[in-house]
Scaffold this active site. Structure first.
Site, PDB file in Angstrom:
ATOM      1  N   HIS A 370       1.212  -1.188  -0.244  1.00 64.58           N
ATOM      2  CA  HIS A 370      -0.221  -0.064   0.099  1.00 64.58           C
ATOM      3  C   HIS A 370       0.493   1.359  -0.046  1.00 64.58           C
ATOM      4  CE1 HIS A 370      -4.414  -1.540   0.260  1.00 64.58           C
ATOM      5  NE2 HIS A 370      -3.482  -2.360   1.251  1.00 64.58           N
ATOM      6  N   LYS A 561      -9.158  13.826   4.564  1.00 62.02           N
ATOM      7  CA  LYS A 561      -8.437  12.114   4.254  1.00 62.02           C
ATOM      8  C   LYS A 561      -7.191  13.080   5.142  1.00 62.02           C
ATOM      9  CE  LYS A 561      -7.160  13.108   0.364  1.00 62.02           C
ATOM     10  NZ  LYS A 561      -7.348  12.119  -0.869  1.00 62.02           N
ATOM     11  N   ARG A 562      -6.499  11.668   5.399  1.00 66.72           N
ATOM     12  CA  ARG A 562      -5.602  12.085   6.774  1.00 66.72           C
ATOM     13  C   ARG A 562      -4.674  12.312   6.190  1.00 66.72           C
ATOM     14  NH1 ARG A 562      -0.606   8.983   6.949  1.00 66.72           N
ATOM     15  NH2 ARG A 562      -1.236   7.367   4.837  1.00 66.72           N
ATOM     16  N   LYS A 567       0.122  13.978   0.658  1.00 67.13           N
ATOM     17  CA  LYS A 567      -1.748  14.694   0.688  1.00 67.13           C
ATOM     18  C   LYS A 567      -1.108  15.433   0.113  1.00 67.13           C
ATOM     19  CE  LYS A 567      -3.312  10.342   2.890  1.00 67.13           C
ATOM     20  NZ  LYS A 567      -3.627   9.306   1.803  1.00 67.13           N
ATOM     21  N   THR A 669      -9.694   5.756  -1.916  1.00 67.48           N
ATOM     22  CA  THR A 669     -10.592   4.953  -2.484  1.00 67.48           C
ATOM     23  C   THR A 669     -11.790   6.689  -1.482  1.00 67.48           C
ATOM     24  OG1 THR A 669     -10.531   4.865  -0.181  1.00 67.48           O
ATOM     25  CG2 THR A 669      -9.787   3.417  -1.771  1.00 67.48           C
ATOM     26  N   LYS A 673     -14.890   7.137  -4.145  1.00 64.12           N
ATOM     27  CA  LYS A 673     -16.189   7.568  -3.307  1.00 64.12           C
ATOM     28  C   LYS A 673     -17.017   8.930  -3.891  1.00 64.12           C
ATOM     29  CE  LYS A 673     -14.025   5.410   0.917  1.00 64.12           C
ATOM     30  NZ  LYS A 673     -13.335   5.321   1.189  1.00 64.12           N
TER      31      LYS A 673
END
Length: 829
Positions: A370, A561-562, A567, A669, A673
């Site tokens: 991952h 998100k985290r 990110k 993901t 969504k």
């Protein structure tokens, strides 16, 4: 299923799903389970009784499903994951079992509202982010597709933490989700396995002259099973189990210390032992925290393997068939200690020869990677293995020695290759590379998007790919449409079903039937009304919980998100401040109103990510209170982002921020969504964004920034972020504002580390290189959004083309390419 259990099952009356049966069940549980009469029962009593009503029916299908796996001798998939982010279960269970509408009506007749009862449920704190949510989606799809399967994890008493914001900063509070119990679970006190730590290894010679190893003088921890039934979707669907392990002391009480009056010492061993399953992800910034995390991984894997072998041996006398009847999937490296553990069991306990044991082990395990980030690839100090798992270290040395001899035969004299590919990292502190162990000990290794798999084969596992070219494959991640559309967005679900039927819930590719409706004015208007309804609901929650009033007619621009540097929530903030400066410099110019929404947790010891959260709040405070800005720009941070919060946010999203540095996000993901719910993505060519682009078309997604290949070249050639800083006046203004204390009055240097990391620290994730492209892309977003009909058309096409990203497709690929398992249906009773 034994004849006795079959007879017992036949004596158990079938529980009806009709309104009268549901009403009887609810009434029975209010009185007999909760000890209340309907008049005095609280909302929590009614919630728990509704859970028990549903659980009765789950059990009924459960005992029709699980014993049949053994009776049919089916091959079973075991999914091992340190996280399972299942979210709330009541709504999901009712929808999957086809009981949602009848339960809603019956509860209404009894003076209750199902929607309110569902809000009572405390979300299971069994995960943190995408890894745990993927595991939950995989379980949903495995069971819906009727694959014999179980999930295994840890029953954490406390989640990672409950995030609160105090004076603009993240503050971690205990997440005690079990404080009032968990009505979904079944405690199995009789399912108890011994898990060992410490001790030493003793050698002996058996009657055949073979050397045998014995792990002796070890401390013992007991693993007790708790089962949560997980339903598939549809009539007569299977129900399987998520089995979670809780640590129990092998002795509760030391009477000697108690009699001496040393009450703390009397229970010390018990407390220390049971800490193993106490909290999700203890901090690894201390030796104690690292040791506890290491113990957690071995604890649940050892218990799971003992349970799997026990189940297997009930039907088989020979372990030779084990890989033909058992598939074990390692969700990331956390469970990879299972490889030497299974070897230990086969060699030491069952006395198999090494070659035979290794063949069984390597044909049983498969590994999902991952991450491409080298620092995120798990390693453990050799001395920790020597202390806690001495026999496993011996086995890992043997695995490594045999593997390196194979490599040397194919690449003689290549010492650098041997150093790179070894399971043991020799430079500096000697460490066990768990990803290397997982690759060597698995028959298949998969990446989770096409780009991720290509980069995995070119970078972190390039040497392994040369040696094992057939071992690697790509299976792009997916999400369950049952949770992420049917449950989270009921209005859109109903609209879709009214036009194309309900088959899309298990065959998401059926959504392509919506493509012609993108130009249908009536459907477009209905689609827009659904989105506006979801935005209004979210705006109400923001007003109620945070006291911030947002413009429902504004563009809802969302990044949840985290919190992590790659990110790039920080890139979003830089754009935000740019918008703020543009409005202030030209306050009379008409601009598209925009509401920018953030959500996500930073790891407790991740200081930089927590500083970014603080910056978001300080920027929001200034923008939201500037009278010149009014409602043209609002900034919101929604705390404690979890599955339930996501179900409120995602249906309202219009612009989905998927802006990670190209080549860093394995898949993502959240992008799937939000697109499934009609949001348009603004993103880089990273992870699954590339494949989403291929499915929805380049005109229906907003792509910006450097490619992964270009970033790789820049890293080699040399990257100077100051070039971008000096060349772009808007960027320079934004960074100067952050660095000078504009957003931190009274603490001018507070955010200086952020600016320094970009200009002096090398801007590791290329924010400044992508800034201009990102801002220009955001301008394209505004142009399209101002044409409402065109935006709706593109939104519909995003939803219509997301069929590939169902976790059902993912599981089918695993079943065919990795597990070699087939669906099994329990015959309806």
């Amino acid at each position: 299923m034994t004849p006795e259990s079959e007879n017992l099952h036949s004596l158990s009356p079938k529980i009806g799903d009709d309104p009268a049966s549901v009403k009887r069940s609810l009434g029975k549980h209010i009185v007999l389970s909760m000890g209340k009469d309907p008049v005095s029962a609280t909302e929590h009593d009614w919630y728990t009784s509704t859970v028990y009503m549903l659980r009765d029916r789950l059990i009924q299908r459960w005992i029709e499903t699980i014993p049949q796996y053994q009776k049919s001798d089916a091959k079973i998939v075991y999914y091992l994951s340190l996280e399972f982010l299942v979210g709330r279960s009541l709504t999901n269970g009712l929808l999957n079992m086809g009981l949602h509408e009848v339960t809603r009506k019956v509860l209404n007749e009894m003076g209750n509202q199902l929607e309110h009862l569902c809000e009572v449920e405390v979300e299971a704190a069994l995960g943190n982010g995408g890894l745990g949510r993927l595991a939950a989606c995989m379980l949903d799809s495995m069971i819906t597709l009727r694959l014999p399967s179980y999930g295994y994890g840890i029953r954490y008493e406390y989640g990672m933490f409950k995030q609160k914001i105090e004076q603009g900063c993240q503050v971690e509070h205990p997440e005690n989700w079990l404080r009032i119990g968990n009505p979904w679970e079944f405690q199995h006190s009789e399912v108890l396995y011994s898990v060992k730590f410490f001790g030493r290894v003793q050698k002996s010679t058996d009657a055949a002259g073979q050397i045998r190893h014995h792990w002796v003088d070890a401390d013992e921890v007991m693993a007790m099973a708790y089962d949560i039934p997980i339903p598939g979707y549809g009539p007569h669907s299977n129900v399987s189990v998520l089995r979670l392990w809780s640590a129990k002391s092998s002795r509760d009480f030391d009477l000697k210390y108690f009699n001496e009056g040393n009450y703390i010492k009397a229970v010390e061993d018990k407390v220390e032992t049971e800490n193993i399953s106490k909290v999700l992800y203890p901090s690894d910034s201390t030796h104690v925290g690292r040791e506890l995390r290491f113990k957690q991984q071995y604890f649940f894997v050892s218990a799971a393997l003992q349970d799997i072998l026990h189940r297997f041996m009930q039907n088989h006398t020979s372990l030779e068939q084990f890989p033909e009847k058992v598939a074990i999937q390692l969700n990331d490296t956390h469970p990879s200690i299972g490889i030497p553990e299974l070897m230990r069991i086969l060699i030491d306990d069952h006395q198999l020869e090494w070659e035979n044991a290794w063949s069984i082990t390597s044909r049983t395990f498969a590994y999902t990677n991952h991450t491409l980030l080298p620092e995120a690839l798990e390693t453990w100090p050799v001395h920790l293995f020597e202390s806690l798992l001495p026999r496993h270290l011996q086995i890992i040395y043997d695995i490594n020695d045999r593997f390196l001899k194979e490599v040397s035969l194919q690449y003689p004299g290549n010492k650098e290759l041997i150093k790179r590919i070894s399971i043991i990292q020799e430079e500096g502190e000697r460490r066990v590379r768990m990803a290397h162990l997982a690759v060597v000990g698995s028959h298949k290794v998969n990446g989770v998007s096409k780009l991720h798999t290509r980069l995995m084969k070119e970078t972190i596992f390039a040497d392994f790919y040369r040696f094992y070219p057939d071992r690697f494959l790509s299976i792009t991640n997916g999400i369950t449409p049952r949770r992420w559309l049917n449950q989270s967005n009921p209005r859109l679900s109903q609209l879709i079903s009214s036009r194309i039927g309900e088959r899309w819930k298990t065959h998401l590719e059926e959504l392509k039937q919506l493509i012609p409706l993108a130009d249908d004015p009536e459907f477009s208007q209905a689609f827009w009304e659904v989105k506006m309804s979801n935005k209004t609901k979210l705006a109400g929650l923001i007003k109620k919980n945070l006291g911030i009033e947002v413009n429902v007619d504004s563009l809802f621009d969302i990044q949840v998100k985290r919190l992590h540097e790659y990110k790039r929530q920080l890139l979003n903030i830089l754009h935000l401040i740019t918008l703020y400066n543009r409005i202030r410099s030209n306050p009379l110019i008409s601009r598209l109103p925009r509401t920018v929404i953030f959500g996500g947790k930073a790891a407790p010891d991740y200081t930089y990510a927590k500083l970014i959260i603080n910056l978001i709040h300080n920027v929001a405070d200034i923008i939201n209170h500037d009278p010149l800005i009014q409602d043209r720009l609002k900034v919101v941070f929604i705390p404690n982002y979890d599955v339930s919060t996501a179900e409120d946010i995602i249906p309202a999203c219009e612009l989905s921020e998927q802006i990670s540095t190209a080549g860093t996000e394995a898949s993502g993901t959240g992008n799937m969504k939000m697109a499934l719910n009609g949001a348009l993505i603004i993103g880089t060519l990273d992870g699954a964004n590339i494949e989403i682009l291929e499915e929805v078309g380049e005109e229906n997604i907003f792509i910006f920034g450097l490619t992964a290949d270009r970033i790789g070249k820049l890293r080699k050639e040399g990257y100077d972020p100051n070039v971008y800083y000096n060349a772009n006046p808007e960027l320079k203004q934004v960074l100067d504002m952050i660095g000078s204390g504009f957003f931190s009055p009274g603490s001018s240097d507070r955010f200086r580390p952020i600016v320094d990391s970009l200009l002096r620290g090398g801007d590791r994730y290329f924010l400044l290189a992508d800034f201009e492209s990102y801002v220009a892309c955001q301008e394209r977003v505004e142009t399209v959004y101002q044409n409402r009909r065109e935006w709706i058309r593109r939104s519909i096409l995003n939803t219509a083309n997301m069929g590939k990203f169902s976790s059902d497709r993912v599981v089918q690929e695993y079943a065919e390419k990795i597990w070699n398992v087939r669906p099994y249906s329990a015959p309806p009773s």
